[in-house]
Design a protein around this motif. Structure first.
Motif, PDB file in Angstrom:
ATOM      1  N   GLY A  37      57.403 123.580 -16.045  1.00  0.00           N
ATOM      2  CA  GLY A  37      58.230 123.229 -17.185  1.00  0.00           C
ATOM      3  C   GLY A  37      57.437 122.990 -18.461  1.00  0.00           C
ATOM      4  N   THR A  38      56.129 123.261 -18.437  1.00  0.00           N
ATOM      5  CA  THR A  38      55.309 123.108 -19.643  1.00  0.00           C
ATOM      6  C   THR A  38      54.809 124.481 -20.081  1.00  0.00           C
ATOM      7  OG1 THR A  38      53.153 122.894 -18.553  1.00  0.00           O
ATOM      8  CG2 THR A  38      54.501 120.888 -18.732  1.00  0.00           C
ATOM      9  N   SER A  76      37.261 123.698 -11.815  1.00  0.00           N
ATOM     10  CA  SER A  76      38.059 123.244 -12.949  1.00  0.00           C
ATOM     11  C   SER A  76      39.427 122.805 -12.437  1.00  0.00           C
ATOM     12  CB  SER A  76      38.217 124.372 -13.962  1.00  0.00           C
ATOM     13  OG  SER A  76      39.064 125.367 -13.436  1.00  0.00           O
ATOM     14  N   ASP A  77      40.218 122.234 -13.346  1.00  0.00           N
ATOM     15  CA  ASP A  77      41.571 121.806 -12.966  1.00  0.00           C
ATOM     16  C   ASP A  77      42.427 122.965 -12.489  1.00  0.00           C
ATOM     17  OD1 ASP A  77      40.992 119.215 -13.614  1.00  0.00           O
ATOM     18  OD2 ASP A  77      41.872 119.304 -15.617  1.00  0.00           O
ATOM     19  N   TRP A  78      42.094 124.200 -12.929  1.00  0.00           N
ATOM     20  CA  TRP A  78      42.887 125.365 -12.566  1.00  0.00           C
ATOM     21  C   TRP A  78      42.345 126.057 -11.326  1.00  0.00           C
ATOM     22  CZ3 TRP A  78      47.496 126.732 -14.511  1.00  0.00           C
ATOM     23  CH2 TRP A  78      47.912 126.041 -15.635  1.00  0.00           C
ATOM     24  N   ASP A  79      41.387 125.451 -10.663  1.00  0.00           N
ATOM     25  CA  ASP A  79      40.773 126.082  -9.495  1.00  0.00           C
ATOM     26  C   ASP A  79      40.808 125.154  -8.285  1.00  0.00           C
ATOM     27  OD1 ASP A  79      39.452 128.033  -8.036  1.00  0.00           O
ATOM     28  OD2 ASP A  79      37.475 127.331  -8.628  1.00  0.00           O
ATOM     29  N   ASN A 123      46.307 119.691  -4.553  1.00  0.00           N
ATOM     30  CA  ASN A 123      47.569 119.090  -4.972  1.00  0.00           C
ATOM     31  C   ASN A 123      48.733 120.084  -4.960  1.00  0.00           C
ATOM     32  OD1 ASN A 123      46.711 120.609  -7.106  1.00  0.00           O
ATOM     33  ND2 ASN A 123      47.122 119.080  -8.676  1.00  0.00           N
ATOM     34  N   ALA A 124      48.581 121.164  -4.221  1.00  0.00           N
ATOM     35  CA  ALA A 124      49.638 122.179  -4.167  1.00  0.00           C
ATOM     36  C   ALA A 124      50.862 121.641  -3.431  1.00  0.00           C
ATOM     37  CB  ALA A 124      49.125 123.433  -3.472  1.00  0.00           C
ATOM     38  N   ARG A 165      52.745 125.948  -5.271  1.00  0.00           N
ATOM     39  CA  ARG A 165      52.572 125.609  -6.679  1.00  0.00           C
ATOM     40  C   ARG A 165      51.283 124.818  -6.772  1.00  0.00           C
ATOM     41  NH1 ARG A 165      58.579 123.399  -8.074  1.00  0.00           N
ATOM     42  NH2 ARG A 165      58.918 123.460  -5.878  1.00  0.00           N
ATOM     43  N   TRP A 166      50.251 125.422  -7.359  1.00  0.00           N
ATOM     44  CA  TRP A 166      48.952 124.763  -7.408  1.00  0.00           C
ATOM     45  C   TRP A 166      48.960 123.545  -8.296  1.00  0.00           C
ATOM     46  CZ3 TRP A 166      44.033 128.147  -7.233  1.00  0.00           C
ATOM     47  CH2 TRP A 166      44.096 128.960  -6.112  1.00  0.00           C
ATOM     48  N   LEU A 167      49.686 123.607  -9.381  1.00  0.00           N
ATOM     49  CA  LEU A 167      49.724 122.495 -10.331  1.00  0.00           C
ATOM     50  C   LEU A 167      51.172 122.114 -10.628  1.00  0.00           C
ATOM     51  CD1 LEU A 167      46.972 123.745 -12.762  1.00  0.00           C
ATOM     52  CD2 LEU A 167      46.767 121.930 -11.080  1.00  0.00           C
TER      53      LEU A 167
END
Length: 86
Positions: A11-12, A50-53, A57-58, A4-6
């Motif tokens: 749940g969002t 970016s935050d999605w790359d 924190n996985a 899970r990368w983020l």
């Protein structure tokens, strides 16, 4: 095993929003001809991610794969151990 990368987005609706942003960005995309006869390397060391790359924190998810009639199945378990599947 999966990652899970983020984990903070679980749940969002943020993953769904990101998919929509990507779809919008590529809506009018048309492939172009490329010359693959020579290799071009891009130096990506200075590119800001970016935050999605990011993957630092996985968190990881380990789930057993079970087989029924030759078909694999993966089902969520809050907790499990190998002995449960012997």
């Amino acid at each position: 095993m999966a990652d899970r990368w983020l984990p903070q987005s679980c749940g969002t609706d943020e993953p769904k929003k990101e998919v929509e942003r990507i779809r919008e960005r590529f809506k009018s995309h048309k492939p172009h001809e490329r010359d693959f006869t020579k290799v071009i390397l891009n130096d990506m060391t200075a590119v800001k991610r970016s935050d999605w790359d990011v993957t630092y924190n996985a968190t990881y998810v380990w789930l057993p794969i079970t087989w029924e009639n030759g078909v694999p199945g993966i089902y969520w378990k809050d907790e499990w151990k190998l002995e449960d599947f012997k």
